[in-house]
Design an enzyme around this catalytic site. Structure first.
Site, PDB file in Angstrom:
ATOM      1  CE1 TYR A   1      22.275  -0.539   7.271  1.00 40.20           C
ATOM      2  CE2 TYR A   1      20.148  -1.623   7.071  1.00 40.20           C
ATOM      3  CZ  TYR A   1      20.977  -0.544   6.822  1.00 40.20           C
ATOM      4  OH  TYR A   1      20.504   0.530   6.110  1.00 40.20           O
ATOM      5  CD  GLU A   2      29.979  -5.281  10.081  1.00 36.10           C
ATOM      6  OE1 GLU A   2      29.968  -4.210  10.703  1.00 36.10           O
ATOM      7  OE2 GLU A   2      30.932  -5.616   9.362  1.00 36.10           O
ATOM      8  CB  SER A   3      23.797  -4.789  13.607  1.00 35.03           C
ATOM      9  OG  SER A   3      22.779  -4.418  12.686  1.00 35.03           O
TER      10      SER A   3
ATOM     11  N   GLY B   1      33.674  -6.230   9.631  1.00 38.97           N
ATOM     12  CA  GLY B   1      33.333  -7.389   8.811  1.00 38.97           C
ATOM     13  C   GLY B   1      33.797  -7.284   7.374  1.00 38.97           C
TER      14      GLY B   1
END
Lengths: 261, 313, 313, 261
Positions: D58-60, D138
């Site tokens: 995940y982008e996080s 992103g």
């Protein structure tokens, strides 16, 4: 050991003198980038005397070290356990050092010149040296990014205080400016040697003799320096280590005499 | 696709599979967690013409040089920590004895930036080092770039840059990993994660293989995620004579002894015969040192206080 | 010099001391640990003409916009997470209502690289984004640099770069810190450390102030060392409606409600009156939400397994 | 709930169909960069079916997520607890994504063109848009660095499948090459919509219709597309979700119907 012990009443050795003199220079500083050996002694002694809450940073990534024993390397396990922070190498060099958070960096060298540039790479030609030295490590970065740099040199000789370096590993700001780039700090401001203390204010200034250790003459220092060493208007005599300083150094900082040879 | 399939292997298998003659091999670990056992296995398997990339080229590099594995060294510190000299390295550089050593010299942050560029697939990485240094004159890899943003005074700012390094294989030592290669390191973490990410292939050598649940109880401690790892080798005490925080301490006596051993080529050869060629693998090396020896490097307990990651109720 | 002297202060004191009209203020926290309470105090103290730098400009930014604090926004995502729109932000950009908003648009990694350049005192940072995008045409900050190393085919490689961001002040929220400002964060760690290092001054808002020994039991967890921190503010639940891993969960209902609140300027004004201007500080805001409310966001226990840092025997 | 429950025997909704179709495309992949919403459903369903050990990123900053509940955001606390790794933003974007470790990235968009370029910034002019959208997040980085990209679009209309984007936030590789830079991946290879599946092989290739969902005609899809949509030599009909897929999706992946609206 207590105050009556002969260990604490005998006169200071050269290592002890260097450590004590360097430690005093840390008064009022917030962060110090310490190398191993005498700089470690100086930083740890300063934490017990003139700079009780100074943050000691090591090249290995330790910030705010509180070692249980005197560290034998800049990465000693005792520096990590109980430290305030341990950061990665990119953070240490990128954010902490290049980011401008170091007040004083300690460096050593095989050779230093009058502008505070250092050689730790080779004696002789780089291609086929007579002695291959370890190289920069992080010295290039400490010089370019610490607000100022203290150098500790056990040996004060014309070869180590050189008129011309065999190789400039770690340039002072005067050389950097000639290359078109302004570094953050002012370069070397203090050199503590077995004979005395040299000082330099910043860009354009060369190292001058500001103090001699007890029993040493100005002429002795000038003779031991490879260039025509200037002297301050009045050259002081180093105040010898106090009994309290010596006691702390011997009993608390380096009881096993790892560096106090 | 099963991400665990075949990743856990012996040191012999890992070196056989991932280190080839002529490769560029990065061995990282900044004083802490030096992958010595992997270096010894490379010696045993007789690899040749390696380019070794290592910030602090110390004892294990001197040993690999002496064993004839290495033709080129990329480094920022070539010394035996604060404990003395590297005899073989000095003979190679000072006297081309028994043969020359190609040497690419950087500073520590120069090496860090090369790994950063390599891991981030960048053509170069800028850094505020080298201005006025003689290093660029002996290392054509160190160049300058002009910033496209004018400086405060309107002038064009120049900054030094270094090129990426992308090793064929990076080998690091760590405290623990799971079967997928999720690797946890604590204490000094150095440049290991970036060196792994910069490489084509990566081998992680660990003190312990642990259950998935152990790793997953503290995901922030995983500095090298599974997707970056090709092989996991379980090799307790594989970082000796360096240390593994919380597992065993540094063997300072051995560091101090290395100057004398390495100064004499015959003595260095004997040392390799006895401790590397003369042992089938690291387990034998560990056993040969003996229990009493290891007791001297044992460490006590200083546990981290647990943190709560929370659970949805 | 005592590194602890005067660092621990109230939110009111910290905002008064470190946020001035016209400042560039970075507020970071990627969904996790958003410094909402700090944003509210900036609103209470009526700061004007701020440039706000925040990767994910979400509810707290919409609130600061509505309160008239902000003239310029630097961001890579302007939306209410996956839960809807930011009414005030859209009015400002789509209709210059009640006044225009200067907007500097990047991608997430563009923002990350701006913080990296800022924290590392670099004139620019290269990244493999933006080729073919319209973003450089509306953002003159996004430029190209030629690599000084020829590509594999001998050609000159171009790469986009972004300029550093150096906020006057960065404010982040974290789980805990000690009195010197050594700050520990777990779970999503985002860009907080780099945002702090990039700033002239840094304020860390924490759920808990802890004893030195707690921090020092796990130094790898300290993502922001003391030397980078100017103020420590203790403000439990200061990240609401976002979450603090291990402390309280995200208030998803509030996120979902924000579209409707912010769509109507009068309703948004009422919300600010009631919850920000109408509370003296965050403690009152927390109390006003009530114990039952907070019980609904409580989380259970999932403790990390401790690791051994070791102790010399 | 069990197999006899009417919940699991009623026909698939559009959201369910999209999730199932996208999940099947993940067979054989090692890493997937998942956005929230339908991509999360697809990734989690794939972990239970065709790609049991796929690493969901995940982008996080979460790598190898094993969520206890369906995440409501890409940063949901349930993604962190029990994950294999949680890394910083510089590591996630720099080493993981730009470093080339993502096999498939999922993206959404307000507009997509025939080359797989995306608009998530504005409808209208950037300076004074009629609708200000969230922007890149992103997405620029996912497109430039993932080996390939899957796009999931709930709405298939001539406005969203645009002949010309109002603004190109996230360029496909054809646009990048025209700017003189070669991205790592091939850009969008699959677009799953409410009507069917479009596919594209790589640089120089445009999106073509390869499958229609049951009950949808080729002409319907062409009419809903803003450019003259090409079709594959033979257009397949999507295999409808199997009872097993539907049961997993409804009972295990999204029992609270967070996304299965």
């Amino acid at each position: 050991m207590n105050e009556q012990d002969p260990e604490t009443t005998r006169p200071a050795t050269s290592s002890e003198l260097l450590s004590v003199v360097a430690s005093r220079e840390l008064a009022g500083r917030r962060t110090v980038f310490a190398g191993i050996g005498l700089p470690t002694l100086a930083a740890e002694l300063a934490r017990l005397t003139v700079a009780r809450d100074i943050e000691v940073v090591y090249e290995s990534g330790v910030c705010g070290a509180h070692p249980s024993h005197l560290p034998e390397t800049i990465a000693d396990a005792v520096l990590i356990t109980g430290a305030e922070a341990v950061v990665s190498m990119p953070t240490l060099f990128g954010s902490v050092l290049q980011g401008g958070h170091i007040d004083v960096g300690f460096l050593g060298a095989a050779q230093i010149d009058r502008w505070g540039s250092l050689n730790t790479s080779v004696i002789g030609d780089w291609d086929r040296p007579s002695v291959r030295l370890p190289g920069s490590g992080g010295a290039v970065e400490v010089m370019a990014n610490a607000r100022e740099v203290f150098v500790v040199m056990r040996r004060h000789t014309p070869r180590s205080f050189a008129d011309a370096l065999d190789f400039c590993t770690t340039p002072g700001p005067d050389r950097a400016l000639a290359d078109g780039i302004r570094p953050l700090g002012v370069g070397v401001t203090r050199v503590v040697t077995e004979l005395g203390v040299l000082a330099r204010k910043g860009v354009g200034d060369e190292l001058r003799l500001v103090a001699v250790h007890p029993g040493v003459t100005v002429e002795q220092v000038r003779a031991a320096t490879g260039w025509d060493l200037r002297t301050a208007a009045s050259v002081a005599t180093t105040a010898p280590p106090t009994p309290a300083e010596l006691r702390l150094l011997r009993d608390d900082v380096d009881p096993d005499r790892v560096y106090l040879r | 696709m099963d991400r665990t399939a075949g990743k856990v292997m012996s040191m012999r298998e890992a070196v056989a599979a991932f280190v080839r003659d002529g490769d560029t091999v990065s061995l990282e670990g900044f004083t802490h967690l030096i992958p010595t056992a992997a270096g010894h296995e490379i010696i045993r398997q007789g690899r040749r013409n390696l380019t070794v990339v290592r910030m602090t080229a110390d004892i294990v590099v001197d040993q690999m040089l002496a064993a004839g594995c290495v033709t080129r060294l990329v480094s920022s510190f070539v010394g035996n920590s604060s404990a003395g000299s590297l005899g073989e390295l000095r003979r190679r550089i000072e006297h081309a004895d028994p043969e020359p050593l190609e040497f690419e010299e950087y500073s520590h942050y120069g090496m860090v930036c090369r790994y950063l560029a390599g891991s981030q697939r960048l053509p170069f990485y800028p850094l505020r080092s080298y201005a006025g240094s003689d290093l660029p004159s002996v290392n054509p890899g160190i160049r300058k770039v002009a910033s496209p943003y004018p400086a405060a005074d309107g002038s064009t700012e120049q900054i030094y840059v270094v090129p990426p390094v992308n090793p064929d294989v990076t080998i690091v030592h760590a405290q623990r990993a799971d079967r997928r290669g999720n690797t946890q390191i604590w204490g000094l973490t150095g440049i290991q994660a970036e060196a792994v990410y910069a490489a084509e292939k990566a081998v992680v050598v660990v003190e312990e293989l642990v259950a998935d649940e152990v790793v997953r109880s503290d995901p922030n401690r995983t500095l090298i995620p599974a997707h970056a790892v090709d092989a996991v080798v379980v090799c307790p005490r594989g970082a000796h004579p360096s240390f593994a925080q919380g597992y065993y301490d540094r063997d300072n006596a051995f560091y101090r002894s290395w100057s004398a051993i390495s100064k004499d080529p015959a003595r260095l050869r004997e040392w390799l015969e006895e401790w590397v060629y003369g042992t089938a693998g690291h387990a034998e090396y560990v056993a040969k040192l003996g229990e009493e020896f290891w007791a001297g490097l044992a460490v006590g307990e200083a546990l981290s206080e647990p943190v709560n990651y929370g659970r949805r109720l």
